[in-house]
Design a protein around this motif. Structure first.
Motif, PDB file in Angstrom:
ATOM      1  N   PHE A   1       0.831  -1.210   0.000  1.00 13.07           N
ATOM      2  CA  PHE A   1       0.000   0.000   0.000  1.00 13.07           C
ATOM      3  C   PHE A   1       0.865   1.260   0.000  1.00 13.07           C
ATOM      4  CE2 PHE A   1      -2.861  -3.177   1.686  1.00 13.07           C
ATOM      5  CZ  PHE A   1      -4.032  -2.888   1.036  1.00 13.07           C
ATOM      6  N   ASN A   2       0.428   2.235  -0.745  1.00 19.53           N
ATOM      7  CA  ASN A   2       1.158   3.499  -0.706  1.00 19.53           C
ATOM      8  C   ASN A   2       0.556   4.413   0.353  1.00 19.53           C
ATOM      9  OD1 ASN A   2      -1.150   4.645  -1.758  1.00 19.53           O
ATOM     10  ND2 ASN A   2      -0.385   4.704  -3.868  1.00 19.53           N
TER      11      ASN A   2
ATOM     12  N   MET B   1      -3.369   0.189  -3.601  1.00 24.26           N
ATOM     13  CA  MET B   1      -2.362  -0.773  -4.046  1.00 24.26           C
ATOM     14  C   MET B   1      -2.450  -0.922  -5.563  1.00 24.26           C
ATOM     15  SD  MET B   1      -1.826  -4.738  -2.961  1.00 24.26           S
ATOM     16  CE  MET B   1      -2.525  -4.561  -1.349  1.00 24.26           C
ATOM     17  N   ARG B   2      -1.323  -1.275  -6.168  1.00 24.91           N
ATOM     18  CA  ARG B   2      -1.298  -1.525  -7.595  1.00 24.91           C
ATOM     19  C   ARG B   2      -1.540  -3.019  -7.814  1.00 24.91           C
ATOM     20  NH1 ARG B   2       3.114  -2.321 -11.472  1.00 24.91           N
ATOM     21  NH2 ARG B   2       2.484  -1.412 -13.466  1.00 24.91           N
TER      22      ARG B   2
ATOM     23  N   VAL C   1      -8.357  -8.987  -8.883  1.00 19.49           N
ATOM     24  CA  VAL C   1      -7.093  -8.280  -9.070  1.00 19.49           C
ATOM     25  C   VAL C   1      -6.008  -8.955  -8.243  1.00 19.49           C
ATOM     26  CG1 VAL C   1      -5.896  -6.068  -8.848  1.00 19.49           C
ATOM     27  CG2 VAL C   1      -8.326  -6.104  -9.456  1.00 19.49           C
ATOM     28  N   LEU C   2      -4.885  -9.240  -8.899  1.00 19.78           N
ATOM     29  CA  LEU C   2      -3.722  -9.779  -8.187  1.00 19.78           C
ATOM     30  C   LEU C   2      -2.885  -8.591  -7.721  1.00 19.78           C
ATOM     31  CD1 LEU C   2      -1.878 -12.171  -7.407  1.00 19.78           C
ATOM     32  CD2 LEU C   2      -0.920 -12.050  -9.716  1.00 19.78           C
ATOM     33  N   GLY C   3      -2.942  -8.335  -6.416  1.00 18.15           N
ATOM     34  CA  GLY C   3      -2.232  -7.184  -5.862  1.00 18.15           C
ATOM     35  C   GLY C   3      -0.734  -7.401  -5.866  1.00 18.15           C
ATOM     36  N   GLU C   4      -0.005  -6.325  -5.758  1.00 25.23           N
ATOM     37  CA  GLU C   4       1.449  -6.464  -5.738  1.00 25.23           C
ATOM     38  C   GLU C   4       1.936  -7.147  -4.462  1.00 25.23           C
ATOM     39  OE1 GLU C   4       3.131  -2.628  -6.993  1.00 25.23           O
ATOM     40  OE2 GLU C   4       3.448  -3.560  -8.968  1.00 25.23           O
TER      41      GLU C   4
ATOM     42  N   HIS D   1      -5.115   0.603  -9.868  1.00 27.34           N
ATOM     43  CA  HIS D   1      -4.855   0.964  -8.473  1.00 27.34           C
ATOM     44  C   HIS D   1      -6.166   0.832  -7.729  1.00 27.34           C
ATOM     45  CE1 HIS D   1      -0.801   2.644  -9.288  1.00 27.34           C
ATOM     46  NE2 HIS D   1      -1.315   2.651 -10.515  1.00 27.34           N
ATOM     47  N   PHE D   2      -6.125   0.119  -6.597  1.00 23.18           N
ATOM     48  CA  PHE D   2      -7.375  -0.129  -5.878  1.00 23.18           C
ATOM     49  C   PHE D   2      -7.213   0.082  -4.384  1.00 23.18           C
ATOM     50  CE2 PHE D   2      -6.340  -4.322  -4.062  1.00 23.18           C
ATOM     51  CZ  PHE D   2      -5.239  -4.679  -4.834  1.00 23.18           C
TER      52      PHE D   2
END
Ligand code: GDP
Length: 312
Positions: free
Chosen positions: A1-2, A7-8, A21-24, A55-56
């Motif tokens: 998370f930024n 998250m991307r 979505v496959l998060g980073e 980005h979610f």
């Protein structure tokens, strides 16, 4: 998370209302979208597609996450929607290559179908590969026909491979082609696409169970594309139930650009707006006559030009 809590991630499944979505962080999230996501020039049933980077946000009190931003796409492939709403569906984005699995028998794939696929991939600038399956079924005579088919396409620059998904013949070659790439795999039903993917992706066979889980979330799940991790570097996008890719936004005047063998010659026609149909001084028609351009390819050009259905 930024810093803002988002998250991307990479979209691996999309139903039009739900997105996986496959998060980073390596975890998969079920997401909805919020806000407007437009694809320039087209109206789509799924604004976000498999292969998109997004980005979610995940909110702790919510069951699902929300996609807020879509990164620009390198390319994408669409198809016409099956309903009459004139909408289109994005099948996949950010592709490195597209495979078409074809068979000459049980069931035969028509040359027209292959050519439509190739026009689509040309239009979107995506390298295409033809995989001739069911090699084990061929008699000597069949192998000769196969060689003729391959020659048509190899001559104009499309790589062709012959495999048997059933016996495993040349599957290693296919694996090598998939290495480090994001590949969309398409084909008529019955050509052995599932058998081929099963031979390559171990978790592919588990898909059925997973789908029943997902069917609550979107009734069209099974007809939507899905991305799988390969057991080596690379990802594969399966397109279940997708019969044909769409050549939706191609103008008639541009069509010959998407036939590489026509593209190479067309500047030599007498008229620079030559349609290559009946004009005097047309080098394309001359090349067809002389066998330099395959007549089946030219027939496909005419058929697409006149908007004929390829379903025959
Ligand atoms: P899909 O509709 O393209 O996913 O096709 P499937 O993978 O379900 O295969 C359709 C049928 O073709 C099945 O009966 C498979 O066993 C058969 N099949 C698939 N690949 C081969 C092959 O390489 N050789 C032969 N003889 N049969 C195959």
């Amino acid at each position: 998370f930024n810093a803002t809590g988002s998250m991307r991630g990479l979209v691996t499944k999309s139903t039009g209302s739900w997105y996986q979505v496959l998060g980073e962080d390596g975890k998969r999230y079920d997401c909805r979208i919020k806000g407007k996501f437009r694809t320039k020039g087209i109206k789509t049933t799924n604004p976000v597609a498999v292969g998109d980077w997004v980005h979610f946000d995940v909110e702790p009190d919510l069951e699902s996450a929300v996609i807020r931003e879509l990164e620009p796409r390198r390319n994408y492939i669409i198809r016409k929607s099956v309903n009459l709403s004139k909408q289109t569906q994005i099948i996949g984005a950010n592709l490195d290559q597209a495979f078409l699995v074809v068979t000459l028998a049980s069931p035969p794939t028509s040359l027209g179908f292959i050519d439509r696929f190739l026009v689509t991939t040309e239009a979107y600038g995506i390298p295409a590969v033809l995989i001739f399956n069911k090699l084990d079924l061929f008699s000597d005579e069949g192998l000769e026909i196969l060689a003729d088919y391959k020659a048509i396409y190899e001559r104009i620059g499309y790589p062709c491979y012959e495999v048997s998904a059933l016996t495993g013949k040349n599957i290693d070659v296919v694996k090598e082609l998939l290495q480090d790439k994001i590949t969309l795999v398409s084909g008529h039903s019955g050509v052995g696409k599932s058998t081929l993917i099963n031979a390559i992706v171990p978790e592919y066979g588990l898909k059925t169970g997973e789908i029943s889980d997902w069917s609550d979330k979107g009734k069209h799940t099974t007809t939507f594309a899905e991305m799988f991790d390969l057991p080596f570097e690379g990802k594969l996008i399966d397109t279940p139930g997708i019969r044909e890719l769409g050549i939706v936004d191609i103008e008639k005047q541009e069509l010959s650009h998407f036939f590489p063998e026509m593209r190479a010659l067309m500047n030599q026609c007498r008229f620079n707006n030559c349609r290559h149909i009946n004009e005097p001084g047309c080098v394309i028609m001359q090349a067809v006559e002389e066998g330099e351009i395959e007549s089946s390819r030219y027939d496909s050009y005419l058929s697409i030009y006149h908007n004929e259905d390829s379903r025959a």
